[in-house]
Design an enzyme around this catalytic site. Structure first.
Site, short mmCIF file in Angstrom:
data_model
loop_
_atom_site.label_atom_id
_atom_site.label_comp_id
_atom_site.label_asym_id
_atom_site.label_seq_id
_atom_site.Cartn_x
_atom_site.Cartn_y
_atom_site.Cartn_z
N LYS A 18 0.83 -1.21 0.00
CA LYS A 18 0.00 0.00 0.00
C LYS A 18 0.86 1.26 0.00
CE LYS A 18 -2.13 -1.11 3.86
NZ LYS A 18 -1.43 -2.40 4.16
N ARG A 93 -10.08 0.58 8.32
CA ARG A 93 -9.68 -0.79 8.64
C ARG A 93 -10.85 -1.61 9.16
NH1 ARG A 93 -4.10 0.17 8.34
NH2 ARG A 93 -2.88 -1.39 9.35
N ARG A 133 11.67 -5.64 5.26
CA ARG A 133 11.50 -4.20 5.04
C ARG A 133 12.45 -3.38 5.90
NH1 ARG A 133 5.69 -1.71 5.50
NH2 ARG A 133 5.69 -2.85 7.45
N ARG A 177 -0.71 -8.99 13.33
CA ARG A 177 -1.29 -8.03 12.38
C ARG A 177 -2.07 -8.75 11.28
NH1 ARG A 177 3.99 -5.30 10.66
NH2 ARG A 177 2.75 -4.13 9.17
P1 AP5 Z 1 4.83 -1.59 1.88
O1 AP5 Z 1 4.50 -0.79 0.68
O2 AP5 Z 1 5.54 -0.92 3.00
O3 AP5 Z 1 3.51 -2.36 2.39
P2 AP5 Z 1 2.25 -1.82 3.19
O4 AP5 Z 1 1.05 -2.50 2.62
O5 AP5 Z 1 2.22 -0.32 3.20
O6 AP5 Z 1 2.57 -2.42 4.60
P3 AP5 Z 1 2.38 -1.86 6.06
O7 AP5 Z 1 3.08 -2.84 6.94
O8 AP5 Z 1 2.81 -0.43 6.18
O9 AP5 Z 1 0.84 -1.98 6.23
P4 AP5 Z 1 0.09 -2.04 7.53
O10 AP5 Z 1 -1.30 -1.90 7.04
O11 AP5 Z 1 0.35 -3.19 8.41
O12 AP5 Z 1 0.72 -0.85 8.37
P5 AP5 Z 1 0.22 0.61 8.73
O13 AP5 Z 1 1.42 1.46 8.76
O14 AP5 Z 1 -0.95 1.03 7.94
O15 AP5 Z 1 5.67 -2.87 1.40
C1 AP5 Z 1 6.20 -3.79 2.33
C2 AP5 Z 1 7.61 -4.26 1.89
O16 AP5 Z 1 7.48 -4.97 0.65
C3 AP5 Z 1 8.59 -3.11 1.61
O17 AP5 Z 1 9.87 -3.50 2.05
C4 AP5 Z 1 8.56 -2.94 0.08
O18 AP5 Z 1 9.81 -2.50 -0.41
C5 AP5 Z 1 8.26 -4.36 -0.38
N1 AP5 Z 1 7.44 -4.40 -1.60
C6 AP5 Z 1 6.41 -3.58 -1.95
N2 AP5 Z 1 5.90 -3.95 -3.14
C7 AP5 Z 1 6.60 -5.03 -3.54
C8 AP5 Z 1 6.55 -5.87 -4.68
N3 AP5 Z 1 5.65 -5.68 -5.65
N4 AP5 Z 1 7.42 -6.91 -4.76
C9 AP5 Z 1 8.34 -7.13 -3.78
N5 AP5 Z 1 8.45 -6.35 -2.67
C10 AP5 Z 1 7.59 -5.32 -2.55
O19 AP5 Z 1 -0.31 0.36 10.23
C11 AP5 Z 1 0.56 0.05 11.29
C12 AP5 Z 1 -0.24 -0.04 12.58
O20 AP5 Z 1 -0.84 1.24 12.87
C13 AP5 Z 1 -1.41 -1.02 12.57
O21 AP5 Z 1 -1.01 -2.35 12.91
C14 AP5 Z 1 -2.33 -0.41 13.65
O22 AP5 Z 1 -1.86 -0.68 14.94
C15 AP5 Z 1 -2.15 1.08 13.41
N6 AP5 Z 1 -3.15 1.61 12.43
C16 AP5 Z 1 -2.88 2.16 11.22
N7 AP5 Z 1 -4.03 2.52 10.60
C17 AP5 Z 1 -5.03 2.19 11.45
C18 AP5 Z 1 -6.45 2.29 11.37
N8 AP5 Z 1 -7.05 2.81 10.28
N9 AP5 Z 1 -7.18 1.83 12.42
C19 AP5 Z 1 -6.59 1.32 13.52
N10 AP5 Z 1 -5.26 1.19 13.66
C20 AP5 Z 1 -4.48 1.62 12.63
#
Ligand code: AP5
Length: 225
Positions: A18, A93, A133, A177
């Protein structure tokens, strides 16, 4: 012809890409990326009241309470730069968050989300992506030790900053997660499917291939309704 205002949501499991795709999409369409994860991590780093509240949930792989994140989004969407569209990354979410978002948009300008992209990636791939990552402490640029390695393994290509691993990218927290995601996502997908604005996108392949699939979906050529 006047360009359509894009109000987009990127859904997908942790590690589905994402954040990676959001950066490319915001460049292409000139709309701001709004990542609740990034906003919460910054609050944790700054040790604000919000950060202190969010930290324990994040480190356990749990969701931060709905009222907290809805408040963040309400405040952010009121800003001037969101009037010509935006891209939500990691929000909503839960269906409660989705309903709250609809209410916020109705009140703000009587408008609604124009498209929701659901990135689909299998668990084996997600585990590989998350465990490898790395992120720059200075500028936030993202890397992957195998799929997108920096030139120097410890430093950012862009600014030379130190690279670190997110606290919630430890194996146990990743599993928590993914379990939370599995529970919450199906009703959310149904919510947007019923509104006929859901696009399912295969999230496996190169970053560029996936980007092109998303653009095609936004243009409506692969609408899944
Ligand atoms: P990346 O692009 O970083 O993936 P992502 O989907 O953004 O992953 P996140 O871990 O950031 O998502 P998340 O939803 O768990 O975390 P968030 O920060 O929202 O890619 C991942 C890796 O893969 C990278 O190293 C990249 O280089 C690689 N990659 C990408 N594309 C690729 C490809 N095509 N091929 C190979 N490699 C690739 O949330 C974190 C925490 O915050 C949550 O757990 C929760 O506690 C809280 N939170 C956030 N939003 C909310 C909400 N709305 N409600 C409640 N709690 C929330």
């Amino acid at each position: 012809m006047e360009e359509a205002i894009l109000k987009l949501i990127l859904l997908g499991p942790p590690g589905s890409g994402k954040g990676t795709q959001a950066k490319l999409l915001t460049e292409k369409y000139g709309i701001p990326q709004i990542s609740t994860g990034d906003i919460l991590r910054e609050a944790v780093k700054q040790r604000t009241e919000l950060g202190l509240k969010a930290k324990k949930f994040m480190n356990q792989g749990e969701l931060v309470p709905d009222d907290v994140v809805v408040g963040i989004i309400r405040e952010r969407l009121e800003k001037e730069d969101c009037q010509r569209g935006f891209l939500l990354d990691g929000f909503p979410r839960t269906t409660e968050q989705a309903r709250a978002l609809d209410e916020i948009l109705n009140k703000l300008e009587d408008s609604q989300i124009t498209g929701t992209i659901n990135l689909e990636v299998d668990e084996e791939e997600l585990l590989k992506r998350l465990s490898g990552r790395r992120i720059c402490r200075e500028c936030g640029e993202g890397y992957h030790v195998i799929f997108d390695p920096p030139t120097n393994s410890d430093n950012c290509n862009e600014c030379g900053g130190e690279l670190y691993q997110r606290e919630d990218d430890q194996e146990d927290t990743i599993k928590a997660r993914l379990a939370v995601y599995a529970e919450q996502n199906a009703p959310l997908v149904k919510y947007y499917q019923e509104k006929k604005i859901l696009h399912r996108v295969d999230g496996k392949g190169s970053i560029q291939q996936i980007f092109e699939r998303i653009i095609a979906a936004i243009k409506g050529s692969s609408k899944d309704d």
